[in-house]
Enzyme design. Structure first.
Site, PDB file in Angstrom:
ATOM      1  N   SER A  14      41.569  42.923  49.191  1.00 42.69           N
ATOM      2  CA  SER A  14      41.346  41.440  49.087  1.00 42.69           C
ATOM      3  C   SER A  14      40.569  40.860  50.570  1.00 42.69           C
ATOM      4  O   SER A  14      41.077  41.149  51.534  1.00 42.69           O
ATOM      5  CB  SER A  14      42.722  40.544  49.124  1.00 42.69           C
ATOM      6  N   HIS A  39      38.318  42.139  45.982  1.00 47.68           N
ATOM      7  CA  HIS A  39      39.153  40.784  45.316  1.00 47.68           C
ATOM      8  C   HIS A  39      38.917  39.750  46.183  1.00 47.68           C
ATOM      9  O   HIS A  39      38.883  39.646  47.426  1.00 47.68           O
ATOM     10  CB  HIS A  39      40.862  41.221  45.328  1.00 47.68           C
ATOM     11  N   ASP A  41      39.608  35.715  46.576  1.00 48.56           N
ATOM     12  CA  ASP A  41      40.779  34.550  46.563  1.00 48.56           C
ATOM     13  C   ASP A  41      40.071  33.077  46.855  1.00 48.56           C
ATOM     14  O   ASP A  41      39.296  33.079  47.755  1.00 48.56           O
ATOM     15  CB  ASP A  41      41.814  34.789  47.390  1.00 48.56           C
ATOM     16  N   MET A  43      40.658  29.121  46.679  1.00 44.06           N
ATOM     17  CA  MET A  43      41.696  28.035  46.723  1.00 44.06           C
ATOM     18  C   MET A  43      41.163  26.626  46.926  1.00 44.06           C
ATOM     19  O   MET A  43      40.174  26.579  47.958  1.00 44.06           O
ATOM     20  CB  MET A  43      42.728  28.346  47.867  1.00 44.06           C
ATOM     21  N   HIS A  72      39.642  35.524  41.928  1.00 42.42           N
ATOM     22  CA  HIS A  72      40.720  35.026  41.278  1.00 42.42           C
ATOM     23  C   HIS A  72      40.508  33.285  41.907  1.00 42.42           C
ATOM     24  O   HIS A  72      40.811  33.017  42.959  1.00 42.42           O
ATOM     25  CB  HIS A  72      42.038  35.577  42.214  1.00 42.42           C
ATOM     26  N   MET A  74      42.258  29.994  42.072  1.00 45.18           N
ATOM     27  CA  MET A  74      43.461  29.307  42.375  1.00 45.18           C
ATOM     28  C   MET A  74      43.249  27.817  42.635  1.00 45.18           C
ATOM     29  O   MET A  74      43.136  27.105  43.529  1.00 45.18           O
ATOM     30  CB  MET A  74      44.422  29.614  43.690  1.00 45.18           C
ATOM     31  N   MET A 143      51.385  37.286  39.944  1.00 46.11           N
ATOM     32  CA  MET A 143      51.681  37.057  41.400  1.00 46.11           C
ATOM     33  C   MET A 143      52.911  37.558  41.967  1.00 46.11           C
ATOM     34  O   MET A 143      53.868  37.278  41.334  1.00 46.11           O
ATOM     35  CB  MET A 143      51.301  35.514  41.796  1.00 46.11           C
ATOM     36  N   GLY A 148      48.499  31.479  47.630  1.00 45.64           N
ATOM     37  CA  GLY A 148      48.032  30.535  48.716  1.00 45.64           C
ATOM     38  C   GLY A 148      47.961  30.921  50.018  1.00 45.64           C
ATOM     39  O   GLY A 148      47.273  30.509  50.839  1.00 45.64           O
ATOM     40  N   PHE A 149      48.569  31.966  50.276  1.00 44.51           N
ATOM     41  CA  PHE A 149      48.529  32.708  51.793  1.00 44.51           C
ATOM     42  C   PHE A 149      48.563  34.382  51.673  1.00 44.51           C
ATOM     43  O   PHE A 149      49.495  34.590  50.992  1.00 44.51           O
ATOM     44  CB  PHE A 149      49.647  32.017  52.769  1.00 44.51           C
ATOM     45  N   GLY A 150      47.930  34.882  52.418  1.00 41.85           N
ATOM     46  CA  GLY A 150      48.256  36.051  52.567  1.00 41.85           C
ATOM     47  C   GLY A 150      49.328  36.602  53.492  1.00 41.85           C
ATOM     48  O   GLY A 150      49.667  35.628  54.302  1.00 41.85           O
ATOM     49  N   ASP A 182      49.425  41.095  42.805  1.00 39.46           N
ATOM     50  CA  ASP A 182      48.597  40.495  44.006  1.00 39.46           C
ATOM     51  C   ASP A 182      49.866  40.060  44.951  1.00 39.46           C
ATOM     52  O   ASP A 182      50.367  38.987  44.362  1.00 39.46           O
ATOM     53  CB  ASP A 182      47.502  39.591  43.739  1.00 39.46           C
ATOM     54  N   GLY A 184      51.812  41.211  48.647  1.00 35.55           N
ATOM     55  CA  GLY A 184      52.779  42.275  49.544  1.00 35.55           C
ATOM     56  C   GLY A 184      52.690  43.667  48.948  1.00 35.55           C
ATOM     57  O   GLY A 184      53.714  44.391  49.036  1.00 35.55           O
ATOM     58  N   GLY A 204      45.689  43.201  50.674  1.00 35.88           N
ATOM     59  CA  GLY A 204      44.906  42.868  51.744  1.00 35.88           C
ATOM     60  C   GLY A 204      45.323  43.294  53.231  1.00 35.88           C
ATOM     61  O   GLY A 204      44.473  44.174  53.637  1.00 35.88           O
ATOM     62  N   SER A 205      46.309  42.713  53.727  1.00 28.45           N
ATOM     63  CA  SER A 205      46.594  43.151  54.945  1.00 28.45           C
ATOM     64  C   SER A 205      46.771  44.828  55.226  1.00 28.45           C
ATOM     65  O   SER A 205      46.524  45.105  56.337  1.00 28.45           O
ATOM     66  CB  SER A 205      48.003  42.472  55.513  1.00 28.45           C
TER      67      SER A 205
END
Length: 210
Positions: A14, A39, A41, A43, A72, A74, A143, A148-150, A182, A184, A204-205
């Site tokens: 991501s 990916h 995101d 928003m 994606h 949102m 999800m 809304g947040f990574g 998507d 964690g 992502g992280s």
């Protein structure tokens, strides 16, 4: 014709977790590391409490990588922007069943534009919300955090939802349906989501931060 196989496991970094000051380099690095797609995101600050990327960013990424771009949305009204993301270079567009749109019509519209199309469920939305559209969707995303947040913590309570969607896909003769997760996803959670039935893993992280 019935699909005969479950899909292969694929990884989608991501870009929300990337260094945006060097986005092209970051995307190329993920491609060289063996990522299967990227990916993106999107928003709108309304459907979710954050504001991120528009079609222009997708257009900028497209020349730098050969990987498919998994966008994606949102967004409260994804139908207003879906075509713009396709024109910018998206290969897959997913959007939320909770959005204020005709989900079935948007699937057909995206297919008519020549891209893959799919549905996304927030944590509170039951698996059954997508069952009527599984025959038409190319992918269903569960999800595993609140959108809304990574950087959020994975929700183990989403595992039965993944399993329920996989079971329904099998029942209707679509064992190869892509089930995306998507939120964690890292080395401590990946085994559980794959065992539950997911095959398209957004991280992502855990990737850009490594």
């Amino acid at each position: 014709m019935r699909e005969e196989q479950r899909p292969v496991i694929r990884i989608a970094p991501s870009i929300l977790a990337s260094d945006f000051s060097a986005l092209g380099q970051e995307c190329r690095a993920m491609e060289q590391a063996g990522a299967d797609m990227l990916h993106v995101d999107v928003m709108d600050g309304h459907f979710v409490p954050n504001l991120t990327l528009g079609p222009g960013v997708v257009r900028c990424i497209r020349p730098h990588v050969r990987l498919p771009l998994d966008v994606h949305l949102m967004l409260t009204s994804p139908e207003r922007y879906a075509a713009a993301f396709v024109q910018a270079g998206a290969d897959t567009v997913t959007y939320h069943v909770e959005a204020e749109t005709d989900a079935a019509a948007l699937l057909r519209d995206l297919h008519a534009l020549g891209v893959r199309a799919g549905l996304v469920l927030r944590p509170a939305t039951p698996a059954e919300a997508v069952f009527p559209l599984l025959a038409e969707a190319d992918v269903v995303m569960v999800m595993t955090v609140e959108p809304g947040f990574g950087g959020q913590k994975f929700m183990p309570a989403m595992l039965p939802k993944i399993a329920a969607i996989r079971a329904e896909a099998q029942r209707i003769g679509r064992p190869a349906l892509d089930i995306e997760v998507d939120g964690g996803i890292d080395l401590s959670t990946v085994e559980d989501v794959v065992r539950a039935g997911a095959n398209l893993l957004v991280a992502g992280s855990a990737l850009f931060g490594a």
